[in-house]
Design an enzyme around this catalytic site. Structure first.
Site, PDB file in Angstrom:
ATOM      1  N   ASN A 147       0.826  -1.213   0.000  1.00  0.00           N
ATOM      2  CA  ASN A 147       0.000   0.000   0.000  1.00  0.00           C
ATOM      3  C   ASN A 147       0.860   1.263   0.000  1.00  0.00           C
ATOM      4  OD1 ASN A 147       0.926   0.146   2.629  1.00  0.00           O
ATOM      5  ND2 ASN A 147      -1.101   0.382   3.565  1.00  0.00           N
ATOM      6  N   GLY A 193       6.491   1.266   2.288  1.00  0.00           N
ATOM      7  CA  GLY A 193       7.195   0.773   1.104  1.00  0.00           C
ATOM      8  C   GLY A 193       7.508   1.920   0.155  1.00  0.00           C
ATOM      9  N   LEU A 231      -7.932 -10.104  -0.833  1.00  0.00           N
ATOM     10  CA  LEU A 231      -7.213 -10.089  -2.104  1.00  0.00           C
ATOM     11  C   LEU A 231      -7.551 -11.374  -2.842  1.00  0.00           C
ATOM     12  CD1 LEU A 231      -5.043  -8.732  -3.922  1.00  0.00           C
ATOM     13  CD2 LEU A 231      -3.315  -9.986  -2.615  1.00  0.00           C
ATOM     14  N   TYR A 260       2.002  -3.210  17.805  1.00  0.00           N
ATOM     15  CA  TYR A 260       2.885  -4.045  16.990  1.00  0.00           C
ATOM     16  C   TYR A 260       3.136  -5.394  17.664  1.00  0.00           C
ATOM     17  CZ  TYR A 260       6.923  -5.318  14.081  1.00  0.00           C
ATOM     18  OH  TYR A 260       7.787  -5.968  13.223  1.00  0.00           O
ATOM     19  N   GLN A 308      -6.769 -26.167  12.406  1.00  0.00           N
ATOM     20  CA  GLN A 308      -8.185 -26.305  12.047  1.00  0.00           C
ATOM     21  C   GLN A 308      -8.398 -26.615  10.571  1.00  0.00           C
ATOM     22  OE1 GLN A 308     -10.598 -23.204  13.710  1.00  0.00           O
ATOM     23  NE2 GLN A 308     -12.345 -23.600  12.375  1.00  0.00           N
ATOM     24  N   THR A 320      17.275  -6.314  11.888  1.00  0.00           N
ATOM     25  CA  THR A 320      17.870  -6.518  10.563  1.00  0.00           C
ATOM     26  C   THR A 320      18.166  -5.156   9.948  1.00  0.00           C
ATOM     27  OG1 THR A 320      16.572  -8.545  10.343  1.00  0.00           O
ATOM     28  CG2 THR A 320      17.552  -7.651   8.342  1.00  0.00           C
TER      29      THR A 320
END
Length: 325
Positions: free
Chosen positions: A35, A39, A64, A146, A163, A176
């Site tokens: 979105n 990014g 989606l 978060y 399930q 990272t």
């Protein structure tokens, strides 16, 4: 040749873009979904001419409908600056995003990977942190959107596994760093490098004695691929990170030395619920994936500093150009 159709949510982000690049190199047909909240198009611009790479602007909090063989679910702001900007949306991204991607995996029978986080351990009372440790998380603090969002996502993954028989993989990612980190994401490595390159004082929260373990992006992506390709019984959760531990002050001094700068250190109060220590126990990753990091912090910083040096140079040029118009 039949190419695997692979969906990467958050594919234009720091780690997502490196993963997309790696999957293309392995002859996959890659659908990058983002979105573009955190990014950046610049992260994937060099991939756009590849006929097996496709980009879709989409928010994973909405369903989606695509046909894929594998799903890597990386969509979620990962730095405190970004995930605390809209904490409700952060929780929705982790929880609704997991539900929607798991639903997609259930419909298509795709193998699905969840990018979880070391933040599920909170401010740990066990050191280093093994996967069996259940954590010390404040469920009502400013980081909970978060931390608890990712914990709930793990719950959903394992409930779908039990399930509905889904083929799942869950990785707990520790700190990272590397090229394509967002310059304003507030993470310690990018903060220190940008401040040092700009000749500004380096901001250290607390007294700098708190520890982190830093994994270079290429090493982490290798861990992703190995986990996804592991036998089906290897579901995780699996720690992926570098067990070599540094204090924040050591990192700051290393960045100053490597940038050739003369920045001083400025100390600010420690943020609420900021963990004092963070180091992964990667015994399971070593045993099950034959994986461990190979890139030393000193070498990874050289690559990351070179990236930010070029990025900041381009930004300065753009500012000068705009001022002249």
């Amino acid at each position: 040749m039949v190419r695997k159709r692979v969906l990467v949510t958050g594919g234009a982000g720091f780690l997502g873009s490196h993963l997309c690049e790696r999957l293309l190199a392995e002859n996959c047909d890659v659908l990058c979904v983002d979105n573009f909240f955190t990014g950046r198009k610049e992260n994937i611009a060099h991939l756009m001419d590849d006929p097996y790479f496709e980009v879709m602007r989409h928010d994973v909090t909405f369903p989606l409908y695509v046909e894929v063989d594998e799903i890597y679910n990386l969509a979620c702001p990962a730095s405190p600056v970004h995930y605390q900007y809209d904490p409700v949306q952060t929780t929705k991204t982790s929880v609704h995003g997991a539900i929607n991607m798991l639903g997609l995996a259930k419909r298509t029978r795709a193998k699905i990977f969840q990018a979880s986080t070391s933040e599920v351990y909170g401010d740990p009372e066990v050191h280093p942190q093994p996967e069996s440790y259940r954590g010390n998380v404040n469920p009502v603090g400013p980081r909970a959107c978060y931390d608890e969002g990712k914990r709930c996502a793990e719950t959903l993954f394992f409930d779908y596994y039990r399930q509905h028989g889904l083929n799942i993989r869950v990785a707990r990612i520790f700190n990272t760093y590397g090229p394509r980190m967002h310059p304003n994401d507030g993470r310690v490595v990018s903060n220190f490098i940008v401040q040092a390159l700009q000749g500004k004082p380096i901001t250290v929260y607390g007294d700098g004695s708190q520890t982190r373990s830093f994994c270079f992006a290429d090493d982490l992506v290798e861990g992703f691929i190995r986990l996804m390709n592991a036998p089906d019984e290897v579901t995780g959760p699996l720690n992926l990170g570098n067990p070599r531990e540094f204090t924040i002050r050591q990192l700051a001094e290393l960045v100053i030395a490597k940038t050739g700068g003369a920045s001083s250190l400025v100390f600010e109060p420690l943020p609420v619920d900021d963990p004092m220590q963070r180091k992964p126990d990667i015994a399971q990753a070593r045993a099950l994936l034959s994986w461990e990091p190979t890139i030393a912090l000193e070498d990874g910083l050289d690559n990351t500093i070179a990236y930010f040096r070029e990025l900041l140079g381009e930004q300065a040029t753009a500012v000068q150009y705009n001022a002249a118009e």
